[in-house]
Write an enzyme that holds these catalytic residues in place. Structure first.
Site, PDB file in Angstrom:
ATOM      1  CD1 TRP A   1     -22.175   3.906  16.308  1.00  0.00           C
ATOM      2  CD2 TRP A   1     -22.893   1.662  16.703  1.00  0.00           C
ATOM      3  NE1 TRP A   1     -22.045   3.576  17.745  1.00  0.00           N
ATOM      4  CE2 TRP A   1     -22.159   2.229  17.906  1.00  0.00           C
ATOM      5  CE3 TRP A   1     -23.438   0.525  16.569  1.00  0.00           C
ATOM      6  CZ2 TRP A   1     -22.253   1.388  19.044  1.00  0.00           C
ATOM      7  CZ3 TRP A   1     -23.250  -0.228  17.816  1.00  0.00           C
ATOM      8  CH2 TRP A   1     -22.576   0.307  18.921  1.00  0.00           C
TER       9      TRP A   1
ATOM     10  CE1 TYR B   1     -15.403  13.193  12.924  1.00  0.00           C
ATOM     11  CE2 TYR B   1     -16.763  11.758  14.887  1.00  0.00           C
ATOM     12  CZ  TYR B   1     -16.493  12.219  13.303  1.00  0.00           C
ATOM     13  OH  TYR B   1     -17.745  11.967  12.702  1.00  0.00           O
TER      14      TYR B   1
ATOM     15  CE1 TYR C   1      -8.486  12.675   9.030  1.00  0.00           C
ATOM     16  CE2 TYR C   1      -7.657  14.733  10.494  1.00  0.00           C
ATOM     17  CZ  TYR C   1      -7.457  13.486  10.000  1.00  0.00           C
ATOM     18  OH  TYR C   1      -6.230  13.051   9.977  1.00  0.00           O
TER      19      TYR C   1
ATOM     20  CD  GLN D   1     -19.608   3.983   4.795  1.00  0.00           C
ATOM     21  OE1 GLN D   1     -20.017   2.891   4.664  1.00  0.00           O
ATOM     22  NE2 GLN D   1     -19.167   4.430   5.852  1.00  0.00           N
ATOM     23  CG  LEU D   2     -24.828  10.750   4.048  1.00  0.00           C
ATOM     24  CD1 LEU D   2     -25.961   9.884   3.987  1.00  0.00           C
ATOM     25  CD2 LEU D   2     -24.611  11.524   5.031  1.00  0.00           C
TER      26      LEU D   2
END
Length: 286
Positions: free
Chosen positions: A156, A131, A61, A11-12
């Site tokens: 988020w 994570y 990840y 996405q980024l």
């Protein structure tokens, strides 16, 4: 200026490629099929050939639950990968931008004067998930191997691809009448457009260090969903529920609001309020 963008299909990564002016930048976009960042020799070889001025690491990840059962893979991607990128970028004297997360904190916020305040950059990290632990090690490696670093913790995040906003829109079409959404987790929704703007701003500076990078304001997932539906004119009822009603393998932070303290003290860059950023995103999505 030569720039390597890793994780370019996320996405980024997609948003950064969209915002970078190709007339100004010579961009090399790589995904995991083009470069395995966990293999040092491969990273060093590519960096010696390209000699980038800036490396923007969007590779990660991010499956929080899967990290709990596949720690080795998570550590390779989230810790060893950034280490390798920092070593290789340091060798060719390139700046490195590394994206980290709110999960490096314990998700309880900081108690001050009887109330909880957002996390700032100097608060002690204390991850409670695999994570978060691997992402914190990634931060530490980047600091260790390249002084010319911008480490940005965000939260988020949503943009082009699978994310919470799109999931809620899809569920509203499938379920129609109502949706249950968690109302006891608080954070700040952040659009990739806003975060990419911060990155674009920083790479032209020598303002190195650790930053928080989220939109302004805060809400719960329930409040976030209600705002999505309000903007879109969706009538599906949103019903608040607790985290305990939807148990997950990895614990979710109850409070993960980040304050962009360093950014505000050292620059003129300001993020939009999360509501405004969301409205812009949904308008473009339409």
């Amino acid at each position: 200026m030569k720039i390597i963008v890793t994780g370019s299909q996320g996405q980024l990564g997609k948003e950064i490629l969209k915002q970078l002016d190709i007339s100004r930048y010579d961009i090399t976009a790589v995904g995991k099929s083009e470069l395995n960042i966990a293999v040092l020799d491969d990273v060093v070889s590519m960096f010696r050939a390209i000699k980038p001025d800036v490396v923007i690491n969007c590779a990660a990840y991010t499956n929080v639950d899967a990290c709990e059962t596949d720690f080795d893979t998570a550590f390779k991607v989230n810790a060893i990968g950034p280490r390798n990128l920092a070593i290789a970028s340091g060798e060719v004297n390139a700046k490195i931008v590394h994206i980290s997360t709110d999960y490096v904190f314990d998700g309880k916020g900081v108690l001050k004067d009887g109330s909880i305040r957002p996390y700032v950059e100097y608060d002690i990290a204390h991850p409670e998930t695999a994570y978060g632990k691997t992402k914190l090690e990634g931060e530490n490696f980047v600091k260790l191997f390249n002084n010319r670093h911008f480490i940005i913790r965000t939260a988020w995040l949503y943009g082009e691809g699978k994310n919470f906003v799109r999931t809620m829109l899809e569920l509203s079409q499938k379920n129609g009448v109502y949706l249950k959404v968690v109302n006891d987790q608080r954070g700040t929704p952040t659009s990739t457009e806003e975060l990419a703007g911060m990155i674009r701003y920083l790479i032209d500076t020598d303002n190195y260090g650790l930053f928080h990078g989220t939109c302004e304001g805060q809400c719960t997932w329930y409040e976030f969903t209600r705002e999505i539906f309000r903007i879109k004119g969706i009538t599906t009822e949103v019903i608040p529920c607790t985290t305990q009603e939807y148990p997950r393998p990895a614990p979710r932070p109850a409070y993960s609001v980040l304050e962009n303290y360093m950014l505000k003290l050292t620059s003129n860059y300001m993020f939009r309020d999360w509501r405004e950023a969301l409205e812009i995103y949904l308008r473009k999505l339409s």
